[in-house]
Scaffold this active site. Structure first.
Site, PDB file in Angstrom:
ATOM      1  N   LYS A 140      70.742  60.157  50.893  1.00 44.05           N
ATOM      2  CA  LYS A 140      70.670  59.096  51.909  1.00 44.05           C
ATOM      3  C   LYS A 140      69.924  59.575  53.168  1.00 44.05           C
ATOM      4  O   LYS A 140      69.759  60.788  53.387  1.00 44.05           O
ATOM      5  CB  LYS A 140      72.084  58.615  52.221  1.00 44.05           C
TER       6      LYS A 140
ATOM      7  N   TYR B  80      72.853  46.815  47.471  1.00 42.45           N
ATOM      8  CA  TYR B  80      74.289  46.843  47.791  1.00 42.45           C
ATOM      9  C   TYR B  80      74.915  45.449  47.791  1.00 42.45           C
ATOM     10  O   TYR B  80      75.932  45.243  48.451  1.00 42.45           O
ATOM     11  CB  TYR B  80      74.492  47.512  49.158  1.00 42.45           C
TER      12      TYR B  80
ATOM     13  N   PHE C 118      81.642  46.312  56.451  1.00 42.17           N
ATOM     14  CA  PHE C 118      80.694  47.391  56.748  1.00 42.17           C
ATOM     15  C   PHE C 118      79.273  47.108  56.226  1.00 42.17           C
ATOM     16  O   PHE C 118      78.387  47.935  56.395  1.00 42.17           O
ATOM     17  CB  PHE C 118      81.206  48.727  56.186  1.00 42.17           C
TER      18      PHE C 118
ATOM     19  N   ARG D 110      79.697  61.883  39.730  1.00 37.84           N
ATOM     20  CA  ARG D 110      80.708  61.506  40.720  1.00 37.84           C
ATOM     21  C   ARG D 110      81.654  62.672  41.006  1.00 37.84           C
ATOM     22  O   ARG D 110      82.113  62.842  42.133  1.00 37.84           O
ATOM     23  CB  ARG D 110      81.442  60.238  40.288  1.00 37.84           C
TER      24      ARG D 110
ATOM     25  N   THR E 194      84.152  59.010  48.109  1.00 37.25           N
ATOM     26  CA  THR E 194      83.308  58.292  49.080  1.00 37.25           C
ATOM     27  C   THR E 194      83.574  58.775  50.501  1.00 37.25           C
ATOM     28  O   THR E 194      82.641  58.980  51.282  1.00 37.25           O
ATOM     29  CB  THR E 194      83.612  56.769  49.007  1.00 37.25           C
TER      30      THR E 194
ATOM     31  N   ARG F 246      79.632  65.788  49.101  1.00 36.48           N
ATOM     32  CA  ARG F 246      80.078  65.055  50.300  1.00 36.48           C
ATOM     33  C   ARG F 246      80.953  65.913  51.200  1.00 36.48           C
ATOM     34  O   ARG F 246      80.884  65.803  52.425  1.00 36.48           O
ATOM     35  CB  ARG F 246      80.786  63.767  49.888  1.00 36.48           C
TER      36      ARG F 246
ATOM     37  N   ASN G 189      77.652  59.102  54.164  1.00 37.05           N
ATOM     38  CA  ASN G 189      78.270  60.016  53.193  1.00 37.05           C
ATOM     39  C   ASN G 189      77.257  60.765  52.312  1.00 37.05           C
ATOM     40  O   ASN G 189      77.562  61.165  51.203  1.00 37.05           O
ATOM     41  CB  ASN G 189      79.334  59.272  52.366  1.00 37.05           C
TER      42      ASN G 189
HETATM   43  P1  CMP Z   1      77.978  54.449  48.224  1.00 33.24           P
HETATM   44  O1  CMP Z   1      78.599  55.313  47.189  1.00 33.24           O
HETATM   45  O2  CMP Z   1      76.513  54.457  48.373  1.00 33.24           O
HETATM   46  O3  CMP Z   1      78.461  52.925  47.982  1.00 33.24           O
HETATM   47  C1  CMP Z   1      78.650  51.985  49.007  1.00 33.24           C
HETATM   48  C2  CMP Z   1      78.511  52.585  50.368  1.00 33.24           C
HETATM   49  O4  CMP Z   1      79.108  51.830  51.411  1.00 33.24           O
HETATM   50  C3  CMP Z   1      79.244  53.922  50.426  1.00 33.24           C
HETATM   51  O5  CMP Z   1      78.600  54.873  49.652  1.00 33.24           O
HETATM   52  C4  CMP Z   1      79.290  54.160  51.926  1.00 33.24           C
HETATM   53  O6  CMP Z   1      78.027  54.602  52.454  1.00 33.24           O
HETATM   54  C5  CMP Z   1      79.563  52.745  52.410  1.00 33.24           C
HETATM   55  N1  CMP Z   1      81.021  52.505  52.577  1.00 33.24           N
HETATM   56  C6  CMP Z   1      81.953  52.424  51.623  1.00 33.24           C
HETATM   57  N2  CMP Z   1      83.171  52.170  52.153  1.00 33.24           N
HETATM   58  C7  CMP Z   1      82.988  52.106  53.473  1.00 33.24           C
HETATM   59  C8  CMP Z   1      83.861  51.867  54.570  1.00 33.24           C
HETATM   60  N3  CMP Z   1      85.175  51.650  54.389  1.00 33.24           N
HETATM   61  N4  CMP Z   1      83.338  51.871  55.810  1.00 33.24           N
HETATM   62  C9  CMP Z   1      82.013  52.078  55.989  1.00 33.24           C
HETATM   63  N5  CMP Z   1      81.123  52.302  54.980  1.00 33.24           N
HETATM   64  C10 CMP Z   1      81.610  52.320  53.737  1.00 33.24           C
END
Ligand code: CMP
Length: 143
Positions: free
Chosen positions: A10, A50, A58, A86, A92, A103, A113
């Site tokens: 990212k 997304y 978010f 994963r 996450t 991460r 992340n």
């Molecule tokens: P990713 O695995 O790319 O999938 C969705 C993305 O949304 C996640 O990583 C984060 O970058 C973001 N994300 C997921 N949950 C949250 C949250 N609770 N608050 C803010 N960002 C989030």
């Protein structure tokens, strides 16, 4: 059990020069990089990628983050790729990520992340197609 997944380094991780370290971890974990590019997502491309999260609070911040600079999508191959990748990247939320995961080492918080990974074989196919044409994949996945 599929053999492909879509990874993204990212924008914040690219900007902080974590790219080499993250790619090294991916290769050491047994993945083959089948396609890779550096690209800056447009707003509509990030919103499309997304779209499952479009009702989440978010979402707007996520799109702003993902369009803030270049990112590096990669199509990866390995047995049981989605699950193994994963495991490599961790939860996450980096506060919940296991020691030694990407991460845990490189993420700032639950949003910034560092990396993305597909969550299912079906989404891996869709997400790889979001970034790579058939020509770019060189048809070099093991079928
Ligand atoms: P990713 O695995 O790319 O999938 C969705 C993305 O949304 C996640 O990583 C984060 O970058 C973001 N994300 C997921 N949950 C949250 C949250 N609770 N608050 C803010 N960002 C989030």
């Amino acid at each position: 059990m599929g053999n492909k997944t879509l990874a993204i380094i990212k924008p914040d991780a690219v900007q902080k020069d974590y790219t080499g370290s993250i790619i090294s971890m991916i290769i050491k974990a047994g993945f083959k990089i089948k396609a890779m590019k550096m690209t800056q997502l447009t707003k509509s491309s990030a919103e499309g990628f997304y779209s499952v999260h479009k009702e989440r609070s978010f979402f707007k911040d996520l799109v702003a983050y993902m369009t803030s600079g270049p990112c590096i999508p990669m199509a990866l191959e390995r047995e049981n790729a989605v699950e193994e990748y994963r495991k490599l990247i961790g939860a996450t939320d980096p506060k919940k990520a296991a020691e030694g995961t990407v991460r845990k080492l490189f993420a700032v918080d639950i949003q910034l992340n560092a990396v993305h990974g597909s969550d299912s074989d079906e989404n891996a196919e869709k997400e790889i197609a979001h970034f790579f044409s058939k020509d770019e994949l060189l048809n070099n996945f093991t079928e």
